[in-house]
Design a protein around this motif. Structure first.
Motif, short mmCIF file in Angstrom:
data_model
loop_
_atom_site.label_atom_id
_atom_site.label_comp_id
_atom_site.label_asym_id
_atom_site.label_seq_id
_atom_site.Cartn_x
_atom_site.Cartn_y
_atom_site.Cartn_z
N PRO A 190 -4.42 30.75 8.48
CA PRO A 190 -4.99 29.66 7.56
C PRO A 190 -3.76 28.82 6.96
N LEU A 191 -3.97 27.29 6.93
CA LEU A 191 -2.93 26.77 6.58
C LEU A 191 -2.36 26.99 5.26
N ASP A 192 -3.09 27.83 4.28
CA ASP A 192 -2.26 28.05 2.98
C ASP A 192 -1.35 29.29 3.42
N GLU A 193 -1.75 30.11 4.41
CA GLU A 193 -0.77 31.16 4.75
C GLU A 193 0.48 30.43 5.55
N LEU A 194 0.24 29.51 6.52
CA LEU A 194 1.31 28.88 6.74
C LEU A 194 2.49 28.30 5.87
N GLY A 195 1.67 27.54 4.93
CA GLY A 195 2.55 27.26 3.88
C GLY A 195 3.36 28.24 3.26
N LYS A 196 2.80 29.37 3.09
CA LYS A 196 3.46 30.39 2.19
C LYS A 196 4.52 31.04 3.22
N LEU A 197 4.28 31.04 4.33
CA LEU A 197 5.51 31.46 5.26
C LEU A 197 6.46 30.64 5.30
N THR A 198 6.12 29.18 5.30
CA THR A 198 7.30 28.33 5.41
C THR A 198 8.09 28.50 4.31
N LEU A 199 7.45 28.37 2.94
CA LEU A 199 8.45 28.39 1.62
C LEU A 199 9.16 29.47 1.74
N THR A 200 8.69 30.73 1.99
CA THR A 200 9.51 31.84 2.17
C THR A 200 10.77 31.76 3.02
N ALA A 201 10.47 31.24 4.27
CA ALA A 201 11.63 31.37 5.28
C ALA A 201 12.68 30.16 4.67
N ARG A 202 12.24 29.06 3.92
CA ARG A 202 13.21 28.38 3.67
C ARG A 202 13.78 28.89 2.10
N GLY A 203 13.47 29.67 1.83
CA GLY A 203 13.79 29.86 0.46
C GLY A 203 13.43 28.85 -0.68
N ASP A 204 12.33 28.53 -0.43
CA ASP A 204 11.62 27.38 -1.41
C ASP A 204 10.76 28.13 -2.47
N ASP A 205 11.09 27.74 -3.68
CA ASP A 205 10.37 28.81 -4.66
C ASP A 205 9.08 28.07 -5.56
N ARG A 206 8.81 27.07 -4.56
CA ARG A 206 7.41 26.65 -4.92
C ARG A 206 6.39 27.21 -4.73
N THR A 207 5.17 27.20 -5.39
CA THR A 207 3.99 27.91 -5.15
C THR A 207 2.72 27.23 -4.42
N ILE A 208 2.50 28.24 -3.44
CA ILE A 208 0.96 27.74 -2.42
C ILE A 208 -0.03 27.92 -3.45
N VAL A 209 -1.04 26.85 -3.80
CA VAL A 209 -2.35 27.21 -4.42
C VAL A 209 -3.42 26.75 -3.47
N THR A 210 -3.92 27.80 -3.11
CA THR A 210 -5.28 27.57 -2.29
C THR A 210 -6.29 26.70 -2.73
N ASP A 211 -6.33 25.59 -2.28
CA ASP A 211 -7.63 24.63 -2.68
C ASP A 211 -8.22 24.07 -1.28
N PRO A 212 -9.56 24.39 -1.19
CA PRO A 212 -10.47 24.13 -0.08
C PRO A 212 -10.72 22.86 0.09
N ASP A 213 -10.22 21.76 -1.14
CA ASP A 213 -10.64 20.65 -1.05
C ASP A 213 -9.26 19.77 -0.88
N ALA A 214 -8.14 20.22 -0.69
CA ALA A 214 -6.79 19.75 -0.75
C ALA A 214 -6.46 19.18 0.56
N GLY A 215 -6.19 17.82 0.84
CA GLY A 215 -5.66 17.14 1.98
C GLY A 215 -6.69 17.02 2.96
N PRO A 216 -6.16 16.12 4.16
CA PRO A 216 -7.18 16.05 5.30
C PRO A 216 -7.72 17.24 5.85
N PHE A 217 -7.04 18.07 6.16
CA PHE A 217 -7.29 19.39 6.67
C PHE A 217 -8.53 20.19 6.12
#
Length: 244
Positions: A190-217
């Motif tokens: 899932p794209l939201d999971e890909l986002g979480k993996l990316t932020l964790t790997a980069r040491g980025d402390d932002r939060t992924i919010v799952t939103d079924p209506d967010a963005g073109p995908f």
């Protein structure tokens, strides 16, 4: 083999050129920056002269409905010049699931481009790639605001650009498919999971919010963006790529 790569200076095009060159082929990158313009045909005939294969790895300058005009004009020019130059194989880089998300204007435009390649009179191969690993950060930026990134749980099957370049290169030097082949990575996530993996790997402390209506995908549902049966599955996992 002499291979003209249109869009050969871009993120994926440059990797295709590099891969072909390492295999011993004469791979030449062409783009507006090198004097080749698909819309005006400036430099296009010269770029295709003596080429055995042409690879179209171009992107539209816009992602909205205007992209249809770009792809239609660009494909018509490229195929006409390729036929005149005696090119024996035209390879188009497209997107996995492009014909299954009609609500996305860019995807509709790519379908038009694919249809032109099918009817263009030059033996062809259409290679539909999953989203590139390298683009996940860009996708996240579209819906980032402050300390949060909103992403839908849309299933994607992304692929490393280097793996995609390898697959495109192999298809380009082979016999034309006269059809479509999907290429994708080994994992559907899932794209939201890909986002979480990316932020964790980069040491980025932002939060992924799952939103079924967010963005073109958000316009894609179910397995629309997963590779079809018989696809070429590349070896690199996204989790491993993030640690490189």
């Amino acid at each position: 083999m002499k291979i003209a790569v249109i869009g050969g200076t871009g993120r994926i095009g440059s990797k295709i050129v590099e891969t072909l060159a390492k295999d011993g082929h004469e791979a030449l990158p062409h783009a507006r920056s090198t004097g080749v313009d698909l819309l005006t045909r400036e430099g296009l005939g010269a770029a295709l002269k003596g080429a055995d294969v042409v690879i179209d790895a171009t992107q539209s300058p816009t992602a909205d409905d205007a992209s249809a005009d770009f792809f239609q004009a660009a494909a018509a020019s490229l195929l006409a010049e390729a036929q005149a130059a005696g090119v024996q194989h035209a390879v188009l880089l497209s997107i996995v699931g492009v014909d299954r998300v009609p609500d996305l204007g860019y995807y509709r435009a790519k379908v038009i481009q694919e249809e032109l390649f099918k009817a263009g009179g030059v033996p062809f191969s259409i290679v539909r790639a999953g989203q590139f690993f390298e683009y996940i950060g860009d996708i996240m930026s579209w819906t980032a605001q402050g300390d949060t990134v909103r992403l839908p749980p849309t299933l994607l099957q992304p692929i490393a650009a280097a793996d995609a370049a390898r697959a495109v290169a192999d298809i380009a030097v082979g016999a034309p498919l006269h059809g479509v082949r999907d290429i994708a990575g080994p994992d559907a996530l899932p794209l939201d999971e890909l986002g979480k993996l990316t932020l964790t790997a980069r040491g980025d402390d932002r939060t992924i919010v799952t939103d079924p209506d967010a963005g073109p995908f958000a316009a894609a549902s179910g397995n629309a963006l997963l590779a079809a049966d018989g696809a070429h599955i590349a070896p690199t996992h996204y989790r491993d790529w993030l640690t490189i």
